[in-house]
Design a protein around this motif. Sequence first.
Motif, PDB file in Angstrom:
ATOM      1  N   UNK A  62     -11.714 -71.024 -24.626  1.00 47.50           N
ATOM      2  CA  UNK A  62     -11.970 -70.045 -25.645  1.00 47.50           C
ATOM      3  C   UNK A  62     -12.332 -68.622 -25.313  1.00 47.50           C
ATOM      4  N   UNK A  63     -13.240 -67.942 -25.926  1.00 50.64           N
ATOM      5  CA  UNK A  63     -13.513 -66.569 -25.712  1.00 50.64           C
ATOM      6  C   UNK A  63     -14.182 -66.199 -24.471  1.00 50.64           C
ATOM      7  N   UNK A  64     -14.633 -67.567 -23.719  1.00 48.89           N
ATOM      8  CA  UNK A  64     -15.407 -67.258 -22.507  1.00 48.89           C
ATOM      9  C   UNK A  64     -14.430 -67.132 -21.360  1.00 48.89           C
ATOM     10  N   UNK A  65     -13.292 -67.288 -21.642  1.00 47.52           N
ATOM     11  CA  UNK A  65     -12.041 -67.175 -20.595  1.00 47.52           C
ATOM     12  C   UNK A  65     -12.012 -65.954 -20.247  1.00 47.52           C
ATOM     13  N   UNK A  66     -12.104 -64.861 -21.059  1.00 53.82           N
ATOM     14  CA  UNK A  66     -11.814 -63.351 -20.562  1.00 53.82           C
ATOM     15  C   UNK A  66     -12.875 -62.973 -19.573  1.00 53.82           C
ATOM     16  N   UNK A  67     -13.958 -63.037 -19.546  1.00 53.78           N
ATOM     17  CA  UNK A  67     -14.974 -62.831 -18.327  1.00 53.78           C
ATOM     18  C   UNK A  67     -14.435 -63.572 -17.023  1.00 53.78           C
ATOM     19  N   UNK A  68     -14.091 -64.808 -17.295  1.00 53.57           N
ATOM     20  CA  UNK A  68     -13.671 -65.635 -16.131  1.00 53.57           C
ATOM     21  C   UNK A  68     -12.421 -64.939 -15.556  1.00 53.57           C
ATOM     22  N   UNK A  69     -11.380 -64.645 -16.461  1.00 51.24           N
ATOM     23  CA  UNK A  69     -10.076 -64.114 -16.065  1.00 51.24           C
ATOM     24  C   UNK A  69     -10.453 -62.926 -15.269  1.00 51.24           C
ATOM     25  N   UNK A  70     -11.145 -61.981 -16.041  1.00 51.47           N
ATOM     26  CA  UNK A  70     -11.420 -60.630 -15.233  1.00 51.47           C
ATOM     27  C   UNK A  70     -11.822 -61.017 -13.698  1.00 51.47           C
TER      28      UNK A  70
END
Length: 125
Positions: free
Chosen positions: A85-93
């Motif tokens: 979900x939206x928690x992907x973006x910090x992980x991707x960064x």
Amino acid sequence: MKTLYVSDLDGTLLNRSQRTSDFTNKTINALVSSSMIFSYATARSYYTSKKVTAGLSEELPIVMYNGTFILDGKTGDFLASNIFGNSFYPLFDDLISSNIYPIVYSFIGGEEKFSYIYNKWPIVK
């Protein structure tokens, strides 16, 4: 109590041709018919796994995308999902800042997609 047998595909159940052999299919299907509980888990997608396991029993759910989804073996319908979900973006960064460039699988409009950063993957250079 029954035992659930779960196999990986690549390097385990598939032969050198990257398929389940007729012998494997017949053996596992006979065991499933005799009440053995069997399934497989793979990093592959439903579509690619179904190609390489053609002829294998589809009685139980299968684990796809390294555990992200559990799908009905017959229909491919989603039974369970484990998504970022939206928690992907910090992980991707964090991955990108560490020079790790993942392949990202997604379902958009019911269609399977994958994305990667083209110039960062050695296989495309």
